[in-house]
Motif scaffolding. Structure first.
Motif, short mmCIF file in Angstrom:
data_model
loop_
_atom_site.label_atom_id
_atom_site.label_comp_id
_atom_site.label_asym_id
_atom_site.label_seq_id
_atom_site.Cartn_x
_atom_site.Cartn_y
_atom_site.Cartn_z
N GLY A 70 0.79 -1.24 0.00
CA GLY A 70 0.00 0.00 0.00
C GLY A 70 0.81 1.28 0.00
N ILE A 126 -5.78 -7.41 -0.54
CA ILE A 126 -7.16 -6.95 -0.72
C ILE A 126 -7.45 -5.71 0.13
N ALA A 127 -6.72 -5.56 1.23
CA ALA A 127 -6.94 -4.39 2.09
C ALA A 127 -6.60 -3.09 1.36
N VAL A 128 -5.78 -3.19 0.33
CA VAL A 128 -5.41 -2.01 -0.45
C VAL A 128 -6.29 -1.86 -1.68
N ASP A 184 -9.22 -3.77 -2.52
CA ASP A 184 -10.64 -4.15 -2.40
C ASP A 184 -11.07 -5.16 -3.45
#
Lengths: 352, 277
Positions: free
Chosen positions: A130, A259-261, A263
């Motif tokens: 990220g 996925i946290a970055v 989506d």
């Protein structure tokens, strides 16, 4: 060994010459002058030039300042943790056998400390990718309440009274204005010089046939062949494709990763491919340090993973024999660059 | 940060802010930016509520799932303020602030105030962003000063950029409270809040009187626009899209930094802001 002529900078300091840096600065952290290339580290053969962003040209003065800051625990709330606390040179700038490092007040961090060797060449930083630059990455551990837990304004007050720092900032920017942006730029500059490319494998690649054992040579063929198939992700001069993969560590995600970055559901459980340089010194392995040894790690890949829906198709049962695994380990051990891990230019300058 | 640096930052911010009224108004006119010499002071007041009751951090309420809930932290960025006139033309106004309901001053008086500038006149309402402009979200945070920057406690150091709307608290159904952390951010979760009503052309064509909401920017600078910020809305719908958000019974509904839960809460937050009174 990378010839880094920081001794010249240090000597200038010791003599109190009050040198002006090659690049003058207005106090805004923006520089326009050319880098002092004759004092900068030289890249190993086959490596690209060390890149740096337009707003932070590499200079020897900034590198030396960054080295001081990197190893300075005054950058943490209670003065106990520096960047170097969890990124130890002798372990290729990882944390000596710990799955998770202990940050301030002995709190456990959330991910295994990655090596910062060759991070100058990274496209992404952090395991989920990220963070786009080394300058921004340098902010993260400093403000993280589990790591250094520092208010960045307090850093200024804490180091402003140190004469050595005022001199180093003056050398780096032409004035002694201390700003947090300059702190992160200096740390990033030092980190960019942490280039490792003088392993036995590199010598072998450059024509020294005796640099690798027979076992390691077989390991090379396995690594870059379709049987071992490691090179698809761990390819290139730095043994990383600069991408993200789910390597089937878990059937159900335990850490969301990429996925946290993004989506994007397809990024669930994916993590950045780390470089394998100096990998024998950086145990334990994976983003959570779950594997203690290279053998455990290779056995995971040989098993074909745990079938996460996003598991990379390249992770599949490989049919490696015990001998194959031993050969791959011999090859991976040949990626150790002791000149890098003992280079005094990269060590803690605060030690006597 | 040096004063020259701060001025540079402010100039960049104001430039971005003045060009920001482009999303959903009928007509935008960047030449109509507020903050000129004709402008006067104007105040936005954000009143925290849980449902229709005033809320303070730590006060207990019952959420949509029937669980006792209290917030321990409630902050959001408000920026890109625009005054929308009765013709639907947006007039940008300077202002970016971190609305913080733990601020003791705002807690005592029951609302958080943001001060801006506007040209006196009658408007149909306002719109603003919960979040910050793209350019500021992707600057080097080390170069930014509060309410942005690494000390704002809204900067995502692992995913460079800012949390736009941060809500933390606890929920309890059996004497064992669980904590929840909802950190909503990312450029795709920038929320435009539109609080204005324009005449319906169909009604006008039918000869019916136009219905336009009205608000006044007073020439003496005493104008105020009050909004409620209803935190109960966050719990209205859970991940399954039907039942309420339930941090007590569903561990997957306790932490949001991104992904489906952040998307769900972002949708729930669309009902968070209303004109007060």
């Amino acid at each position: 060994m990378i010839p880094l002529k920081l001794a010249a900078v240090s000597a200038g300091l010791a003599l109190g010459l009050g040198l002006m840096a090659c690049n003058s600065g207005s106090g805004t952290g923006t520089e326009t002058g050319p880098p002092d290339s004759e004092l900068l580290p030289k890249e190993p053969e086959g490596f690209p030039k060390i890149p740096y962003p337009p707003g932070n040209p590499l200079t020897s003065a900034k590198i030396e300042l960054g080295r001081r800051l990197f190893y300075d625990p005054r950058l943490s709330r209670n003065g106990t943790i520096s960047c170097g606390s969890c990124h130890k040179q002798e372990h290729a700038f990882t944390d000596a056998g710990k799955s998770f490092s202990l940050g301030i007040d002995r709190q456990s961090t959330l991910r295994n400390s990655p090596s910062i060797a060759n991070s100058a060449y990274n496209t992404f930083f952090m395991a989920e990718g990220g963070v786009p630059t080394l300058e921004l990455q340098a902010i993260a551990p400093i403000i993280n309440p589990l790591e250094m837990d520092m208010n960045t304004d307090s850093i200024i007050g804490r180091i402003d009274g140190v004469g050595l720092y005022r001199e180093l900032f003056r050398q780096a920017w032409g004035d002694d204005s201390i700003t947090f942006a300059r702190v992160t730029k200096a740390i990033a500059s030092f980190e960019r010089t942490l280039v490792s490319g003088a392993s036995p494998y590199d010598r072998w690649l450059n024509g020294d046939a005796r640099a690798l054992s027979e076992s390691a040579t077989r390991g090379v063929n396995l690594f870059f062949g379709e049987k071992g198939d490691c090179f698809h992700c761990h390819g290139g001069f730095n043994f990383t494709d600069q991408s993200f993969h789910n390597t089937g560590l878990d059937s159900v995600t335990t850490d969301p990763g990429r996925i946290a970055v993004t989506d994007r559901p397809l990024d669930d459980g994916k993590f950045k491919t780390p470089s394998l340089r100096n990998i024998a010194l950086t145990a334990p392995y994976m983003h959570d340090g779950r594997f203690s040894t290279l053998r455990e790690t290779l056995e995971h890949y040989n098993s074909g993973g745990k079938n996460h829906p996003n598991q990379d198709p390249l992770v599949r049962p490989m049919g490696l024999s015990e001998g194959d695994i031993a050969d791959l380990i011999a090859f991976l051990e040949a990626l150790t660059d002791t000149a890098f891990t003992t280079n005094p230019d990269f060590g803690n300058p605060w030690l006597p | 940060m040096s004063s020259s640096h701060q001025r540079l930052w402010l100039a960049a911010f104001i430039g971005i802010c003045f060009l920001a009224c482009t999303e959903d108004s009928l007509v935008d006119n960047p030449d109509n930016a507020q903050g000129s010499q004709d402008s006067v002071a104007f105040e936005f007041r954000f009143y925290p509520q849980f449902g229709d009751k005033p809320m303070k951090l730590g006060e207990k309420f019952v959420n949509a799932a029937g669980d006792t809930t209290w917030l321990t932290l409630a902050q959001f960025y408000a920026s890109e303020f625009c005054f929308v006139d009765t013709l639907g033309i947006s007039h940008a106004s300077p202002g970016l602030d971190l609305v913080d309901f733990s601020n003791s001053e705002s807690e005592n008086r029951g609302y958080y105030a943001i001060h801006t500038q506007a040209v006196p006149g009658v408007y149909s309402g306002i719109k603003f962003t919960v979040g910050i402009p793209y350019g500021l979200n992707h600057m080097d945070a080390a170069e930014q000063a509060f309410p942005l920057g690494p000390n704002s406690e809204m900067f995502w150091s692992w995913n460079s950029g800012y949390i736009f709307n941060r809500v933390e608290g606890k929920a309890d159904s059996s004497g064992k409270p669980v904590s929840f952390f909802y950190h909503i951010g990312g450029d795709n979760r920038k929320q435009t809040v539109s609080l204005y009503t324009l005449p319906d052309p169909m009604m006008t064509a039918m000869g019916m009187p136009p219905r336009t909401s009205k608000m006044e920017v007073k020439a003496d600078g005493s104008g105020v626009f009050s909004l409620t910020v209803d935190y109960s809305s966050i719990f209205s719908t859970g991940l399954d899209g039907s039942g309420p958000l339930n941090a007590v019974s569903d561990t997957l509904e306790r932490t949001a930094h991104g992904g489906p839960l952040a998307d769900r809460i972002f949708l729930n937050m669309q009902a968070m802001f209303k004109k007060k009174g």
